[in-house]
Design a protein around this motif. Structure first.
Motif, PDB file in Angstrom:
ATOM      1  N   THR A 570       0.836  -1.198   0.000  1.00  0.00           N
ATOM      2  CA  THR A 570       0.000   0.000   0.000  1.00  0.00           C
ATOM      3  C   THR A 570       0.874   1.253   0.000  1.00  0.00           C
ATOM      4  O   THR A 570       0.569   2.248  -0.651  1.00  0.00           O
ATOM      5  CB  THR A 570      -0.933   0.019   1.215  1.00  0.00           C
ATOM      6  OG1 THR A 570      -1.500  -1.278   1.368  1.00  0.00           O
ATOM      7  CG2 THR A 570      -2.050   1.025   1.035  1.00  0.00           C
ATOM      8  N   ILE A 572       3.777   1.563  -1.373  1.00  0.00           N
ATOM      9  CA  ILE A 572       4.278   1.786  -2.738  1.00  0.00           C
ATOM     10  C   ILE A 572       3.242   2.559  -3.552  1.00  0.00           C
ATOM     11  O   ILE A 572       3.565   3.549  -4.215  1.00  0.00           O
ATOM     12  CB  ILE A 572       4.609   0.437  -3.427  1.00  0.00           C
ATOM     13  CG1 ILE A 572       5.822  -0.216  -2.738  1.00  0.00           C
ATOM     14  CG2 ILE A 572       4.900   0.645  -4.920  1.00  0.00           C
ATOM     15  CD1 ILE A 572       6.157  -1.599  -3.264  1.00  0.00           C
ATOM     16  N   ALA A 573       1.976   2.138  -3.441  1.00  0.00           N
ATOM     17  CA  ALA A 573       0.923   2.845  -4.170  1.00  0.00           C
ATOM     18  C   ALA A 573       0.828   4.302  -3.711  1.00  0.00           C
ATOM     19  O   ALA A 573       0.701   5.220  -4.529  1.00  0.00           O
ATOM     20  CB  ALA A 573      -0.414   2.141  -3.980  1.00  0.00           C
ATOM     21  N   MET A 576       3.620   6.400  -5.157  1.00  0.00           N
ATOM     22  CA  MET A 576       3.398   6.722  -6.566  1.00  0.00           C
ATOM     23  C   MET A 576       2.401   7.871  -6.679  1.00  0.00           C
ATOM     24  O   MET A 576       2.562   8.768  -7.501  1.00  0.00           O
ATOM     25  CB  MET A 576       2.843   5.499  -7.305  1.00  0.00           C
ATOM     26  CG  MET A 576       3.875   4.433  -7.521  1.00  0.00           C
ATOM     27  SD  MET A 576       5.275   5.055  -8.490  1.00  0.00           S
ATOM     28  CE  MET A 576       6.503   3.881  -8.080  1.00  0.00           C
TER      29      MET A 576
ATOM     30  N   LEU B 168       3.637   2.441 -13.172  1.00  0.00           N
ATOM     31  CA  LEU B 168       4.784   2.359 -12.276  1.00  0.00           C
ATOM     32  C   LEU B 168       4.424   1.737 -10.930  1.00  0.00           C
ATOM     33  O   LEU B 168       5.220   1.010 -10.346  1.00  0.00           O
ATOM     34  CB  LEU B 168       5.403   3.745 -12.069  1.00  0.00           C
ATOM     35  CG  LEU B 168       6.225   4.253 -13.246  1.00  0.00           C
ATOM     36  CD1 LEU B 168       6.792   5.633 -12.941  1.00  0.00           C
ATOM     37  CD2 LEU B 168       7.369   3.297 -13.571  1.00  0.00           C
ATOM     38  N   THR B 169       3.219   2.024 -10.457  1.00  0.00           N
ATOM     39  CA  THR B 169       2.769   1.417  -9.209  1.00  0.00           C
ATOM     40  C   THR B 169       2.729  -0.103  -9.372  1.00  0.00           C
ATOM     41  O   THR B 169       3.237  -0.851  -8.531  1.00  0.00           O
ATOM     42  CB  THR B 169       1.375   1.922  -8.831  1.00  0.00           C
ATOM     43  OG1 THR B 169       1.387   3.331  -8.853  1.00  0.00           O
ATOM     44  CG2 THR B 169       0.964   1.456  -7.450  1.00  0.00           C
ATOM     45  N   GLY B 172       6.268  -1.457  -9.458  1.00  0.00           N
ATOM     46  CA  GLY B 172       6.897  -1.418  -8.147  1.00  0.00           C
ATOM     47  C   GLY B 172       6.417  -2.570  -7.280  1.00  0.00           C
ATOM     48  O   GLY B 172       7.204  -3.260  -6.619  1.00  0.00           O
ATOM     49  N   ILE B 173       5.119  -2.799  -7.327  1.00  0.00           N
ATOM     50  CA  ILE B 173       4.538  -3.861  -6.523  1.00  0.00           C
ATOM     51  C   ILE B 173       4.973  -5.231  -7.040  1.00  0.00           C
ATOM     52  O   ILE B 173       5.285  -6.136  -6.269  1.00  0.00           O
ATOM     53  CB  ILE B 173       3.009  -3.705  -6.491  1.00  0.00           C
ATOM     54  CG1 ILE B 173       2.670  -2.507  -5.611  1.00  0.00           C
ATOM     55  CG2 ILE B 173       2.337  -4.959  -5.976  1.00  0.00           C
ATOM     56  CD1 ILE B 173       1.332  -1.935  -5.827  1.00  0.00           C
ATOM     57  N   TYR B 176       8.355  -5.926  -5.741  1.00  0.00           N
ATOM     58  CA  TYR B 176       8.335  -6.233  -4.311  1.00  0.00           C
ATOM     59  C   TYR B 176       7.823  -7.655  -4.056  1.00  0.00           C
ATOM     60  O   TYR B 176       8.396  -8.406  -3.268  1.00  0.00           O
ATOM     61  CB  TYR B 176       7.474  -5.213  -3.561  1.00  0.00           C
ATOM     62  CG  TYR B 176       7.425  -5.460  -2.068  1.00  0.00           C
ATOM     63  CD1 TYR B 176       8.492  -5.095  -1.257  1.00  0.00           C
ATOM     64  CD2 TYR B 176       6.324  -6.088  -1.484  1.00  0.00           C
ATOM     65  CE1 TYR B 176       8.466  -5.335   0.101  1.00  0.00           C
ATOM     66  CE2 TYR B 176       6.287  -6.332  -0.123  1.00  0.00           C
ATOM     67  CZ  TYR B 176       7.361  -5.951   0.675  1.00  0.00           C
ATOM     68  OH  TYR B 176       7.334  -6.198   2.011  1.00  0.00           O
ATOM     69  N   VAL B 177       6.753  -8.018  -4.749  1.00  0.00           N
ATOM     70  CA  VAL B 177       6.156  -9.343  -4.516  1.00  0.00           C
ATOM     71  C   VAL B 177       7.085 -10.452  -5.030  1.00  0.00           C
ATOM     72  O   VAL B 177       7.232 -11.502  -4.402  1.00  0.00           O
ATOM     73  CB  VAL B 177       4.755  -9.443  -5.155  1.00  0.00           C
ATOM     74  CG1 VAL B 177       4.163 -10.831  -4.953  1.00  0.00           C
ATOM     75  CG2 VAL B 177       3.828  -8.409  -4.544  1.00  0.00           C
ATOM     76  N   GLY B 224      -4.111  -0.318  -4.214  1.00  0.00           N
ATOM     77  CA  GLY B 224      -3.385  -0.605  -2.981  1.00  0.00           C
ATOM     78  C   GLY B 224      -4.176  -1.508  -2.048  1.00  0.00           C
ATOM     79  O   GLY B 224      -3.638  -2.460  -1.486  1.00  0.00           O
ATOM     80  N   LEU B 227      -4.429  -5.114  -3.364  1.00  0.00           N
ATOM     81  CA  LEU B 227      -3.152  -5.798  -3.204  1.00  0.00           C
ATOM     82  C   LEU B 227      -2.915  -6.211  -1.768  1.00  0.00           C
ATOM     83  O   LEU B 227      -2.522  -7.326  -1.479  1.00  0.00           O
ATOM     84  CB  LEU B 227      -2.026  -4.879  -3.660  1.00  0.00           C
ATOM     85  CG  LEU B 227      -1.808  -4.897  -5.148  1.00  0.00           C
ATOM     86  CD1 LEU B 227      -1.021  -3.693  -5.575  1.00  0.00           C
ATOM     87  CD2 LEU B 227      -1.078  -6.165  -5.545  1.00  0.00           C
TER      88      LEU B 227
END
Lengths: 625, 335
Positions: A570, A572-573, A576, B168-169, B172-173, B176-177, B224, B227
């Motif tokens: 969350t 990271i979101a 952004m 990009l979000t 990025g995720i 990370y995952v 977010g 996820l």
């Protein structure tokens, strides 16, 4: 089992206490106040404040406190009536050099203010005001730069007797110089390379003509754009000052945009008129004969002006050159005398005029006059604004002229020269700023305008607070019913979370916006997730037949990796959102990010501390979860 | 209190085919809705001028329209907004480039028709006007609540930046995952989130709720949230892979989904409660955001249960993929 070492309890306690301390200022309202800030050449210091206090004392206008900071002096009052009377009086007494604005100051008790505890800064959508986004016309910057390059080339060729057929500006912003002979072009190229460091040259042939293409280097061009932006910001700052707005924001956004925020302003038409206003500089010669004769009449062809300190000075009417011809000015020190100076760079036209005029007038004085058209309400004898038949205050345009300096010409000057005879570095800085400040370096266009009325601002706050409290209450009640004592612990953690979130936002003086309030509420809704994870784990462990203490322990331990992974994604979101969002969205992202961090702390550490204090080290038969 | 007093044994994975079919159908419908009716782009994207007005008396929309037409604002769209006393006026961007000053002229024209003129107002108070015949200043009969002007160039940049932020979000995720779990989980998580984001676009297209800057925030927040929801389940799957050594992959996944089910429902529930409060009491500006969040949370919860894990399964995840290979190797190497 389930005991924290003392230091962990202490950390939790200290953080919570600090959080509460810094969150408290938000509970106090605001005091009416006036803010006194300096325009142009003046400065607000302790002396100014003493003067203001004296003025108010004589008029028996009671004030409740004063502050002096980098934005100026602020005086608090008990009610708005006194505030408005004080504003009018102080403005009248202090005169043109100062702007007196109505303001609202946080009514934080002095003790809290002393430790730097201030309430959150409210965004325009919550307090009302105007937001402008302005675009600086960078094509105009390019055009101006290429004009100046073309001027430079013509002058250089003339001075060095290089025969050229033409110097033309091209669409692309480059400048081409056309020669009949290759040798002439070669000489020109050498000259340009030696004298104009910022210019890159290329050659080409066109029929029987030899062409030299001069182009300002990318770095020089970027420098010019940056300079134009800075000058525009300074000019806008000066103009905004005249509006008498408390705490205006003038900020750069991106490479060529300027954000102007005027909290509390409702008259957008007037704001736009003043922002679009021009101010300029004119350079004139001092009429030494009239000055030395000391005659009371001013000879024809000359005019009486005033210096900044009020001394009279007579100048010859002819304008030698104007501020438009000044390309740059910077404060500095003379290398020999170490006295403060201001160095000035003129464009080609200004340079050639300067050269001629100063050559003829060595030993005389040259005056720099600051000229601005101000629009202000007309006042009657009692100093009250005159109203027209429709009851609107009558506004009059007034040309403000002020001689800011009049140095003696010691030698013939050219493109670059310096102004000496300054008293301090401070004065050098101010003069340099003034020389750059008057006019906009490049035209600006308003590409975004947002106005929020003050009633809507208050409405937004009320609704936001109501929604937050209601959402908070339902979650709190649900958690207690569903998880009993552990629900209560989660609720307390949630409360601490809210307090910490507000405290952090207040400490960083982050701007709270309407989406920011939504961010707080969303954080609260999602924050219980961590405690739900923990509590569900505890129940699971109990079901699997573990002892109560082991279940509580395992609940916290095992839930942690899920809490961490979930929150990092969350985060990271949210980051952004912060990176790509503008204005209010940034506010939302900030609250969401801070909320995630405070959630990690409160849901894991605070809740654990409370659980340990309640259940740790005891023999438990059952767990109230 | 406990909703799931006993262990549940819902066969989520068994429902994967119909669930994925339903989701595919919904996504196709979304694309159709986007194609047919499109998004109702707000001022932030289209550019133009919007003025929100509050009258003292119920406003006569026809009268306002006439006044505006006479004042030279032929393209003005006047709408009721909230109560009968509130109006919203919109002006499109003109081809020749519209200046921000238009809004001030527009308000002045409307005030004139009411026989009042604005005078200098004080911060924190209502706008003050004087009657045309002269007299004491009082609160204007027409209060400007909000003016927004957005130039056309700003909207395009916003759309570009928004799309970039989404991509990009997701990236990025994904990284990370992959780092914390395994690539198949990353793909499963992104598939579920993409599903949610697409459906949320569909929600905007079908309801025609204005798509603004705040909508973009709603989309990224739903991303977010969805996820977060998925990751918590994955965390349990990872744990069970190590614990339940003798079970089939499908079984492990079903167990994990059931074990985390009550948490999934309760967190979804509390988030819904807060967003419901925001929808009901947060005011006009945020109600659209709250509604989108409510839809997003529902869809996000659904996709965490029925999309993310099955996609990971379909990619052929095995227990070996989840075992930390280096540690095992090191353990084997020891005598």
């Amino acid at each position: 089992m389930n005991k924290y070492p003392l230091w962990k309890y202490l950390i939790v306690l200290i953080v919570v206490a600090l959080g509460a301390l810094y969150a408290i200022p938000n509970l106090f309202g605001e005091d009416p106040a006036i803010q006194i800030s300096a325009t142009r050449a003046t400065k607000v210091d302790a002396g100014t404040l003493a003067r203001v206090e004296q003025i108010l004392g004589q008029a028996k206008l009671e004030f409740t406190g004063t502050v002096l900071d980098e934005t100026g002096a602020k005086v608090r009052f008990a009610d708005t009536e006194t505030q408005i009377r004080a504003r009018d009086l102080v403005q009248q007494e202090l005169g043109d050099g100062y702007t007196v604005a109505l303001n609202l100051l946080p009514a934080t008790p002095g003790l809290l203010r002393a430790i730097g505890a201030e309430p959150m800064y409210l965004g325009l959508d919550l307090r009302g005001g105007v937001h402008f986004l302005m675009q600086v016309d960078s094509r105009a910057v390019l055009r101006k730069a290429s004009e100046s390059t073309a001027d430079d080339l013509r002058r250089m060729f003339r001075e060095s007797r290089i025969r050229y057929a033409a110097v033309n500006r091209l669409e692309s912003g480059a400048v081409e110089a056309v020669f009949r002979e290759a040798a002439e072009r070669e000489r020109a190229r050498e000259l340009v390379r030696k004298d104009l460091r910022d210019v890159e040259v290329a050659e080409s042939e066109r029929g029987s003509e030899y062409v030299l293409i001069a182009r300002l280097s990318e770095t020089a061009l970027a420098e010019k754009r940056r300079f134009a932006l800075e000058q525009n910001m300074t000019a806008l700052r000066n103009r905004v000052n005249e509006l008498g707005v408390a705490e205006p924001v003038i900020q750069q956004q991106g490479a060529d945009r300027i954000v102007v925020q005027l909290p509390g302003v409702q008259d957008t038409a007037k704001a736009k008129e003043i922002l679009g206003r021009t101010a300029t500089l004119e350079i004139m010669l001092v009429d030494e004969e009239a000055m030395s004769s000391g005659a009371s009449t001013v000879p024809p062809g000359s005019k009486l002006y005033r210096m900044r300190d009020g001394r009279p000075i007579v100048l010859k009417n002819r304008v030698i050159y104007s501020g438009d011809n000044i390309v740059d000015s910077a404060p500095g020190f003379d290398s020999q005398t170490s006295r403060p100076i201001v160095s000035i760079t003129l464009d080609a036209r200004g340079a050639s005029i300067n050269q001629r005029v100063t050559g003829e007038n060595v030993g005389r004085r040259m005056a720099v006059v600051y000229i601005e058209i101000k629009s202000e309400p007309r006042l009657d004898e009692q100093g009250r604004p005159v109203l027209d038949e429709e009851g609107r205050p009558v506004r009059v345009s007034r040309r403000v002229e002020e001689v800011i300096t009049a140095p003696v010409i010691r030698q013939q000057l050219g493109k670059r020269f310096q102004i000496e005879g300054l008293d301090s570095t401070q004065e050098a800085n101010e003069l340099s700023l003034l020389l750059r400040a008057g006019a906009l370096a490049a035209p600006v266009e308003i590409i975004e305008e947002r106005t929020v009325g003050p009633s809507l601002g208050q409405e937004n706050i009320d609704q936001g607070v109501k929604a937050t409290l209601l959402g908070f209450a339902t979650v709190v009640i649900f958690m207690v019913i569903y998880y009993k004592v552990f629900g209560l612990i989660a609720d307390l953690a949630l409360l601490v979370n809210l307090v910490l979130l507000v405290a952090v936002l207040s400490m960083f003086q982050a701007t709270l916006t309407l989406p920011g309030i939504a961010g707080i509420l969303l954080t609260l809704g999602m924050a219980v997730d961590a405690n739900v994870l923990i509590n569900e784990r505890i129940r699971e462990e109990l079901r699997n037949g573990n002892t109560p203490q082991a279940s509580i322990h395992a609940g916290y331990e095992k839930a942690f990796s899920a809490i961490l992974d979930g929150n990092v994604t969350t985060l990271i979101a949210a980051m952004m959102l912060f990176n790509f969002g503008t204005g209010p969205i940034k506010g939302f992202a900030v609250t969401l990010s801070i909320g995630i961090l405070t959630t990690m702390f409160t849901a894991v550490m605070c809740a654990r501390a409370m659980t340990n204090l309640t259940f740790g080290g005891r023999k438990l038969k059952t767990v109230p979860v | 209190m406990e909703v799931f007093r006993r262990k549940t044994h819902i066969d989520f994975i068994g429902w994967r085919r119909p669930a994925i079919a339903v989701s595919m159908a919904l996504n196709v419908l979304t694309l159709i809705a986007l194609f047919v009716s499109g998004l109702n782009f707000g001022l932030d994207f289209t550019g133009g001028t919007l003025v929100e007005l509050a009258y003292e008396q119920p406003a006569d929309v026809e009268q306002v329209r006439r006044t505006l037409t006479e004042g030279g604002f032929r393209d003005a769209v006047v709408q009721r907004y909230g109560t009968t006393k509130e109006l919203m006026v919109r002006l499109p961007v003109h081809a020749e480039g519209q200046s921000a000053a238009v809004s001030a002229r527009l308000v002045a024209a409307l005030r004139e028709s009411l026989g009042e003129r604005e005078v200098e107002s004080r911060p924190g108070q209502a706008q003050r006007c004087v009657p045309a015949g002269g007299g004491e200043p009082r609160a204007c009969a027409l209060q400007v609540k909000r003016i927004e002007f957005v130039g056309p160039q700003v909207g395009r940049e916003l759309a570009e930046k928004g799309a970039l932020a989404l991509i990009l979000t997701a990236l990025g995720i994904l990284v990370y995952v992959i780092f914390r779990f395994e690539w198949r989980f990353a793909v499963g998580a992104i598939a579920a989130s993409a599903h949610d984001v697409l459906l949320l676009f569909g929600f905007y297209a079908v309801t025609q709720i204005e798509f603004s800057l705040t909508s973009l925030a709603a989309i990224l927040t739903v991303l977010g949230y969805s996820l977060n929801d998925t990751i918590v389940i994955f965390d349990r799957v990872r744990e069970n892979f190590r614990k339940m050594r003798k079970h089939a992959v499908i079984e492990i996944m079903n167990t994990s989904l059931n074990e985390t089910l009550s948490r999934t429902i309760i967190t979804g529930g509390t988030t819904l409660l807060t967003m419901l409060a925001l929808y009901l009491y947060g005011g006009d500006v945020l109600s659209g955001f709250a509604l989108a969040m409510i839809f997003g949370v529902l869809v996000g919860t659904y996709s965490s249960l029925f999309i993310a894990t099955p996609v990971t399964l379909a990619l052929g995840i095995t227990r070996e993929d989840m075992l930390p290979p280096k540690k095992e190797a090191a353990a084997d190497a020891q005598p």
